[in-house]
Scaffold this active site. Structure first.
Site, PDB file in Angstrom:
ATOM      1  CG  HIS A 198      21.427  53.760   7.919  1.00 20.56           C
ATOM      2  ND1 HIS A 198      22.745  53.378   8.411  1.00 20.56           N
ATOM      3  CD2 HIS A 198      20.948  52.883   6.974  1.00 20.56           C
ATOM      4  CE1 HIS A 198      23.023  52.384   7.742  1.00 20.56           C
ATOM      5  NE2 HIS A 198      22.146  52.007   6.842  1.00 20.56           N
ATOM      6  CD  GLU A 442      25.607  31.440  22.840  1.00 17.62           C
ATOM      7  OE1 GLU A 442      25.190  32.507  22.595  1.00 17.62           O
ATOM      8  OE2 GLU A 442      26.659  31.171  22.070  1.00 17.62           O
ATOM      9  CG  ASP A 466      21.409  32.798  22.013  1.00 17.49           C
ATOM     10  OD1 ASP A 466      20.174  32.648  21.552  1.00 17.49           O
ATOM     11  OD2 ASP A 466      22.183  32.954  21.427  1.00 17.49           O
ATOM     12  CB  CYS A 513      29.496  39.308  25.768  1.00 18.81           C
ATOM     13  SG  CYS A 513      28.996  37.311  25.498  1.00 18.81           S
TER      14      CYS A 513
HETATM   15  C1  PEP Z   1      24.198  35.997  23.685  1.00 17.73           C
HETATM   16  O1  PEP Z   1      23.473  34.952  23.230  1.00 17.73           O
HETATM   17  O2  PEP Z   1      23.925  36.418  24.745  1.00 17.73           O
HETATM   18  C2  PEP Z   1      25.036  36.761  22.735  1.00 17.73           C
HETATM   19  C3  PEP Z   1      26.055  37.532  23.134  1.00 17.73           C
HETATM   20  O3  PEP Z   1      25.189  36.093  21.652  1.00 17.73           O
HETATM   21  P1  PEP Z   1      24.164  36.659  20.376  1.00 17.73           P
HETATM   22  O4  PEP Z   1      23.310  37.730  20.861  1.00 17.73           O
HETATM   23  O5  PEP Z   1      25.150  37.074  19.381  1.00 17.73           O
HETATM   24  O6  PEP Z   1      23.655  35.428  20.011  1.00 17.73           O
HETATM   25 MG    MG Z   2      24.131  33.826  21.422  1.00 16.64          MG
END
Ligand code: PEP
Ligand code: MG
Length: 587
Positions: A198, A442, A466, A513
């Site tokens: 925070h 992933e 992942d 992502c």
């Molecule tokens: C990932 O695995 O790249 C992903 C975006 O999901 P998380 O980080 O939530 O596992």
């Molecule tokens: Mg993931």
């Protein structure tokens, strides 16, 4: 300017809030709370419980007051922290467990409350997830405040800071951070903390340079020492020499002009010099991040990690609660699209609302998580799918499944989505019949068999976090092997290329992502490999857009083919770094 430093000390921490500050130390040491321990006579037990209840009321009032101040001085978003604090104080489990502890032990209420609260703090602190570990800080903060009220003590206040100084503290809790006078704080350095603490959130929102994780700086400086806080590199220089001061003066000028160039360019389209548009979307974990997505001009949300809804409460969220939450995001960003990822629980994320559902596992990352759990609990899964479907009536929504490993799982998930649609339809509720379905890629099996999955969905989103961990067999949370977690590994590049080609062959879009997407050094490589969209934490958007606007797509394609031809990941890393430097000259 004081030039007394002849020998300086350089301390490395974590860069938390950008900017450079130079000034004298305000050492903020919180006094240790002494909690007395005594037995309460049976005749006074009712009064002891009443004392506890009164302290809860007083503390709630204090928090409400701070919330009001923060909302006025900072923003409504920052003030939401205190809603989380109120929730801790209203948590029936915490209150009834404290009273039960009191009834069984007969010890004073401070001791009982502290015992139970510490149990909660320890449980949260053990969770292998930075965001949730920070929630332990919320409980700690509230506990401290309530104990102060019970003991009739007042804590050292950061409001004592009146002249322009750099705050150096062990840690800064949310309510302490809220008391900081922004015109008096030049910088904030904490021994503890992480990028999501925070203190850091507040520092960033006030644009105060900050470094955290300096371990023992509080023991190495005294009030009045001179410091440089380098919030870009995560460095603190104690009693800097004249030469260092000169160097930092120069860096500060260059960096702040670069920052303002980034923010100015962020208003412009995300387009390469040769006219290729790259969609940049945002990763969010909470509904209140909508404002951040807008601030950084994200083209909607590419990943909403819905599990945080399940993680933040000891009760499972109902369909109505989920619907309200999703709807707020969708309406807040309409007409931009919002990709809602279904529950990715398990692995490092427990399910507080139903802990028995997962239970202990020898290999949680290879265990009963995400879609695997949802397919075995169709009612839980469909409850979420119905909420997502209903939100799709209010804007553009996409649904995305995490941790798909094979086509059968994707087919089963789609079948449950069809059932959920039928249920919502039967109730006469509106939804988008053509809601787009995405598969997260992933797991290596899904990546390698991406061509088999592609016909059953409308887009792929590659979760590099992942994917890399599974591909290289590197636990993404294990510090000892962190240096082996290598996005430039030839295997990673080949697999990315294979997934992108499979998607395009099936005429579906592919986004990334994982964290790699928000790294301006790797983004050109991903774009050159053919990725259509990148999704990242909102404040990273300007830096990624900047490099996109500075390069040609054809050069990024060349970079990708050179990188694919490399057999040594260090050389690939050097290639992408050199590409970035060539296009984004900071100095
Ligand atoms: C990932 O695995 O790249 C992903 C975006 O999901 P998380 O980080 O939530 O596992
Ligand atoms: Mg993931």
């Amino acid at each position: 300017m004081d030039l007394r430093g002849t020998t300086e000390t350089v301390i490395r921490g974590i860069a938390a809030s950008r900017g450079i500050a130079y000034g004298q130390v305000f050492l903020y040491l919180q006094n240790e709370l002494e909690i007395p321990r005594y037995t309460v006579e049976p005749a006074k037990r009712m009064a002891e419980i009443a004392r506890f209840e009164q302290a809860l009321v007083t503390t709630r009032q204090q928090i409400a007051k701070i919330r009001q101040q923060v909302s006025k001085n900072l923003s409504e978003d920052e003030a939401l922290i205190f809603d989380a604090h109120q929730m801790v104080l209203e948590d029936q489990a915490l209150i009834s467990e404290t009273i039960r502890e009191f009834e069984t032990t007969g010890l004073n209420i401070e001791t009982c409350f502290n015992t139970i609260a510490q149990r909660y703090i320890a449980a949260f602190a053990e969770i292998d997830d930075e965001y949730l570990r920070e929630r332990a800080a919320d409980i700690k903060d509230v506990t401290r405040r309530l104990l102060h009220t019970l003991l009739g003590q007042t804590a050292m206040q950061l409001t004592e800071l009146v002249e322009k100084r750099i705050i150096v503290a062990q840690d800064v809790s949310p309510s302490e951070a809220a008391g900081i006078d922004r015109s008096a704080a030049l910088g904030i350095v904490t021994d503890a903390g992480s990028r999501t603490s925070h203190a850091v959130i507040v520092a960033r929102s006030m644009k105060i340079p900050s470094v955290v994780g300096t371990r023992d700086l509080t023991q190495r400086v005294k009030d009045g020492d001179w410091l440089i806080v380098d919030g870009y590199e995560g460095v603190v220089v104690v009693n800097p020499t004249q030469a260092t001061l000169f160097r930092y003066g120069k860096i500060q000028k260059e960096k702040s002009s670069f920052e303002s160039r980034l923010m100015t360019a962020n208003e412009l389209p995300s387009e390469t010099i040769d006219g290729v548009h790259v969609t940049l979307r945002a990763n969010i974990e909470k509904a209140d991040e909508v404002a951040l997505v807008k601030q950084y001009r994200g083209d909607g949300v590419g990943l909403y990690r819905t599990e945080y809804l399940y993680l933040s409460s000891t009760r499972m969220p109902t369909e109505e609660q989920q619907y309200a939450n999703y709807r707020a995001i969708v309406e807040g960003l309409a007409p931009a699209p919002v990709t809602i990822r279904t529950l990715d629980i398990g692995g490092d994320k427990p399910l507080p609302g139903n802990p028995q559902l997962i239970g202990p596992e020898a290999n949680p990352f290879l265990g009963f998580r995400a879609i695997r759990l949802c397919l075995e609990h169709p009612e839980l899964f469909k409850e979420q799918l119905r909420a997502i479907l209903r939100a799709s009536a209010h804007g553009k929504v996409e649904v995305m499944y995490p941790m798909i490993g094979c086509a059968e799982e994707l087919a089963a998930a789609n079948q449950l989505l069809e059932q959920a649609k039928a249920e919502v339809r039967a109730r006469g509720q509106a939804f988008d019949e053509k809601i787009r379905i995405g598969t997260m890629i992933e797991i290596p099996s899904a990546a390698i068999a991406a061509d088999i999955l592609a016909p059953h969905c409308q887009f792929f989103s590659i979760g590099t976090n992942d994917l890399i961990q599974y591909l290289l067999a590197i636990d993404r949370g294990n510090n000892r092997i962190a240096h082996l977690y290598d996005p430039a590994h030839p295997a990673v590049l080949r697999v990315l290329k294979q997934v992108i080609d499979a998607a395009h062959h099936a005429r579906i879009k592919v986004s990334v992502c994982g964290e790699m997407a928000g790294d301006p050094i790797f983004a050109p490589l991903l774009i050159g490999l053919g990725v259509d969209e990148l999704s990242m934490t909102p404040p990273l958007i300007p830096a990624v857009k900047f490099v996109i606007r500075a390069m040609k797509f054809s050069d990024a394609e060349k970079l990708a083919s050179d990188a694919l031809a490399q057999t040594d990941s260090k050389k690939t890393a050097a290639l992408v770094e050199a590409f970035y430097q060539r296009h984004v000259a900071v100095e």
